[in-house]
Design a protein around this motif. Structure first.
Motif, PDB file in Angstrom:
ATOM      1  N   GLU A  56       8.891   2.804  -8.895  1.00 16.82           N
ATOM      2  CA  GLU A  56       8.203   2.822  -7.598  1.00 16.82           C
ATOM      3  C   GLU A  56       7.164   3.942  -7.587  1.00 16.82           C
ATOM      4  OE1 GLU A  56       9.424   2.683  -2.873  1.00 16.82           O
ATOM      5  OE2 GLU A  56      10.747   3.706  -4.298  1.00 16.82           O
ATOM      6  N   ASP A  57       5.897   3.569  -7.383  1.00 16.12           N
ATOM      7  CA  ASP A  57       4.857   4.597  -7.434  1.00 16.12           C
ATOM      8  C   ASP A  57       4.781   5.365  -6.116  1.00 16.12           C
ATOM      9  OD1 ASP A  57       3.356   3.106  -5.598  1.00 16.12           O
ATOM     10  OD2 ASP A  57       2.103   2.202  -7.137  1.00 16.12           O
ATOM     11  N   VAL A  59       2.417   5.721  -3.897  1.00 12.18           N
ATOM     12  CA  VAL A  59       1.851   5.029  -2.738  1.00 12.18           C
ATOM     13  C   VAL A  59       2.922   4.199  -2.035  1.00 12.18           C
ATOM     14  CG1 VAL A  59       0.190   3.292  -1.982  1.00 12.18           C
ATOM     15  CG2 VAL A  59      -0.482   4.998  -3.681  1.00 12.18           C
ATOM     16  N   SER A  60       3.762   3.514  -2.802  1.00 14.94           N
ATOM     17  CA  SER A  60       4.849   2.727  -2.215  1.00 14.94           C
ATOM     18  C   SER A  60       5.852   3.630  -1.497  1.00 14.94           C
ATOM     19  CB  SER A  60       5.566   1.918  -3.300  1.00 14.94           C
ATOM     20  OG  SER A  60       4.692   0.976  -3.885  1.00 14.94           O
ATOM     21  N   ILE A  61       6.125   4.792  -2.102  1.00 15.32           N
ATOM     22  CA  ILE A  61       7.049   5.738  -1.476  1.00 15.32           C
ATOM     23  C   ILE A  61       6.449   6.262  -0.175  1.00 15.32           C
ATOM     24  CG2 ILE A  61       8.195   7.976  -1.725  1.00 15.32           C
ATOM     25  CD1 ILE A  61       8.264   7.423  -4.770  1.00 15.32           C
ATOM     26  N   LYS A  63       4.331   4.695   1.764  1.00 14.74           N
ATOM     27  CA  LYS A  63       4.441   3.622   2.757  1.00 14.74           C
ATOM     28  C   LYS A  63       5.839   3.593   3.355  1.00 14.74           C
ATOM     29  CE  LYS A  63       0.989   0.481   0.761  1.00 14.74           C
ATOM     30  NZ  LYS A  63       0.802  -0.824   0.073  1.00 14.74           N
ATOM     31  N   PHE A  64       6.843   3.765   2.509  1.00  9.31           N
ATOM     32  CA  PHE A  64       8.233   3.788   2.990  1.00  9.31           C
ATOM     33  C   PHE A  64       8.441   4.946   3.961  1.00  9.31           C
ATOM     34  CE2 PHE A  64      12.206   6.157   2.240  1.00  9.31           C
ATOM     35  CZ  PHE A  64      13.115   5.296   2.858  1.00  9.31           C
ATOM     36  N   ASP A  87      -6.950   5.669  -5.072  1.00  5.90           N
ATOM     37  CA  ASP A  87      -5.599   6.135  -4.743  1.00  5.90           C
ATOM     38  C   ASP A  87      -5.642   7.208  -3.665  1.00  5.90           C
ATOM     39  OD1 ASP A  87      -4.385   4.441  -6.504  1.00  5.90           O
ATOM     40  OD2 ASP A  87      -4.202   5.914  -8.112  1.00  5.90           O
ATOM     41  N   SER A  91      -4.107   6.646   0.043  1.00  2.00           N
ATOM     42  CA  SER A  91      -3.022   7.528   0.489  1.00  2.00           C
ATOM     43  C   SER A  91      -3.344   8.144   1.843  1.00  2.00           C
ATOM     44  CB  SER A  91      -2.784   8.633  -0.536  1.00  2.00           C
ATOM     45  OG  SER A  91      -2.386   8.090  -1.776  1.00  2.00           O
TER      46      SER A  91
END
Length: 222
Positions: A56-57, A59-61, A63-64, A87, A91
């Motif tokens: 999990e990169d 950016v996904s973290i 978003k979470f 990126d 972000s």
């Protein structure tokens, strides 16, 4: 506590060491799974989050973090690779508070951490009791009337604060005596009358707000 989420052990160790040696508390995490697990136990003051993480990169973290009510207010500084303009912009659009471009210096990192914390920490506003131009600042223990400082004794200040905290409430002399002087104080309730009299005088026109309630005691209308 600051969390440094970085899969490169040498970079992570430098980040954590630098923050700990400059007055912060910091720990290192290697991936999103560790971050999610840590969030179940506590919340950090700030997260430095690398974008290029295995699995999990970043950016996904991010978003979470920003999609959950319990974590959306945690400040996040993203660490991006040089030349990865998309990126960085992505972000910031998602909700990152700042970014660092690798390779970055440790002094720049500390400076950006301090700046983000200054922006994101809630400002402590003074607690004020007001009626018209009469203001009691509970943090500073000061009283002003139309901008002019009024010098009150401690008991006068406590009486005024009590009245202004409970506008319209009629207090008996016994209640005022107990609240301001305490049950252990040896004295008479006539002490209350004397202090009310001097308080009214010092407040000038605002002294008229402290009313005598016949057969009861005193109250302050605001």
């Amino acid at each position: 506590m600051i969390w440094c989420v970085e899969d490169d052990e040498s970079i992570r160790d430098i980040e954590v060491y630098t923050l700990n040696s400059t007055g912060f508390e910091a720990i290192g995490l290697t991936n999103g799974a560790q971050l999610r697990e840590a969030l179940k136990k506590e919340q950090p003051e700030l997260i430095i989050l690398d974008i290029m993480l295995p699995g999990e990169d970043g950016v996904s973290i991010l978003k979470f973090l920003k999609s959950n009510a319990s974590s959306r207010d945690i400040p996040v500084i993203m660490a991006t690779a040089k030349g990865m303009e998309y990126d960085k912009i992505q972000s910031l659009d998602i909700g990152a508070d700042d970014y660092l471009v690798k390779p970055f210096g440790v002094l720049e990192m500390v400076s950006r951490v301090k700046a983000v914390l200054r922006r994101c920490r809630p400002v402590s506003l003074p607690k004020l009791l007001c009626t018209g131009g009469l203001v009691v600042n509970l943090d500073e223990h000061t009283v002003t009337a139309d901008g002019e400082r009024i010098n009150l004794t401690l008991k006068e200040y406590e009486l005024l604060s009590l009245f202004m905290s409970h506008p319209g409430t009629a207090f008996t002399r016994d209640q005022l005596f107990s609240s301001v002087w305490g049950n252990d104080y040896i004295g008479e309730t006539r002490t209350v009358d004397m202090h009310i009299r001097t308080l009214r005088q010092k407040l000038g026109n605002y002294g008229e707000l402290i009313e005598t309630v016949r057969g009861v005691g005193y109250r302050m209308e605001m």
